[in-house]
Write an enzyme that holds these catalytic residues in place. Structure first.
Site, mmCIF file in Angstrom:
data_model
loop_
_atom_site.group_PDB
_atom_site.id
_atom_site.type_symbol
_atom_site.label_atom_id
_atom_site.label_comp_id
_atom_site.label_asym_id
_atom_site.label_seq_id
_atom_site.Cartn_x
_atom_site.Cartn_y
_atom_site.Cartn_z
ATOM 1 N N SER A 122 -5.105 -4.097 1.275
ATOM 2 C CA SER A 122 -5.569 -3.256 2.330
ATOM 3 C C SER A 122 -5.800 -1.822 1.868
ATOM 4 O O SER A 122 -6.628 -1.011 2.095
ATOM 5 C CB SER A 122 -4.848 -3.225 3.595
ATOM 6 N N THR A 123 -4.784 -1.260 0.876
ATOM 7 C CA THR A 123 -4.831 0.128 0.408
ATOM 8 C C THR A 123 -4.800 0.018 -1.001
ATOM 9 O O THR A 123 -4.499 -0.829 -1.658
ATOM 10 C CB THR A 123 -3.688 0.913 0.971
#
Length: 209
Positions: A28-29
């Site tokens: 996600s990041t």
């Protein structure tokens, strides 16, 4: 977001006639690491792995779209876990059905799902049934809310200082949006202006792109 894929098989020729096991990895990041997923996908024989760093809720996944464009009948898409692929259960089912239409199978390493097997297909069909059940429940609640709103008459007002009735209408607008209704259709259903619908959705924290 990362916008590249890696070749695990040295000297791969995209025009070769052999079928491929293709991996898709996502975190996600940018500060998260893809190594765990990449190792798992390599260990199960993925010859090509598309990878990107992007939120699970994002609709913009260039590597996912690139992978889909590269798929050929007979290929297999492999992920480490189901939540690496779809934004939601509904989105996951849409993607796997899209793979199936292309003659491509799908498997998840951790979830022990393989649609090339009869048991894997059964599990996936159960997922489809659950998704349909969820959609029906949301639809029933939405229609019940609409009926209550109609009985109480037109509801207006600005997002700040909304009455309880207006807050209920805002929740209905949010539910309709989740069902895939556009702002114009929501406005028609609620007998509201599009400006009011935008305000209601903003009040509920819904981002309209």
């Amino acid at each position: 977001m990362i916008v590249h894929y890696i070749h695990i098989l040295v000297g791969f020729n995209e025009h070769t006639s052999s079928f491929m096991r293709i991996g898709y990895a996502r975190v996600s990041t940018f500060d998260q690491n893809l190594d765990l997923q990449l190792n798992a996908l390599q260990n199960v024989g993925c010859e090509k792995i598309f990878q990107e760093k992007v939120s699970g809720t994002s609709k913009e996944r260039p590597q996912l779209q690139m992978m889909i464009a590269h798929l050929r009948s007979g290929d297999e898409v492999v992920v480490w876990k189901l939540d690496r692929l779809g934004r939601s259960l509904t989105h996951l089912i849409e993607l796997v059905n899209q793979f199936s239409d292309k003659g491509v199978s799908f498997s998840s390493v951790n979830d022990k799902i393989d649609t090339s097997t009869s048991s894997g297909k059964l599990i996936f069909h159960l997922f489809c049934s659950l998704a349909e059940y969820e959609r029906n429940i949301i639809r029933e609640r939405t229609m019940a809310g609409l009926e209550v709103a109609r009985l109480k008459g037109k509801l207006g007002g600005k997002p700040k200082g909304l009455t309880e009735e207006a807050k209920n209408t805002a929740r209905i607008a949010e539910s309709l949006h989740k069902e895939g209704y556009g702002v114009k259709m929501i406005a028609a259903q609620l007998n509201k202006s599009r400006t009011t619908v935008y305000k209601y959705l903003a009040y509920r924290g819904v981002n309209i792109n």
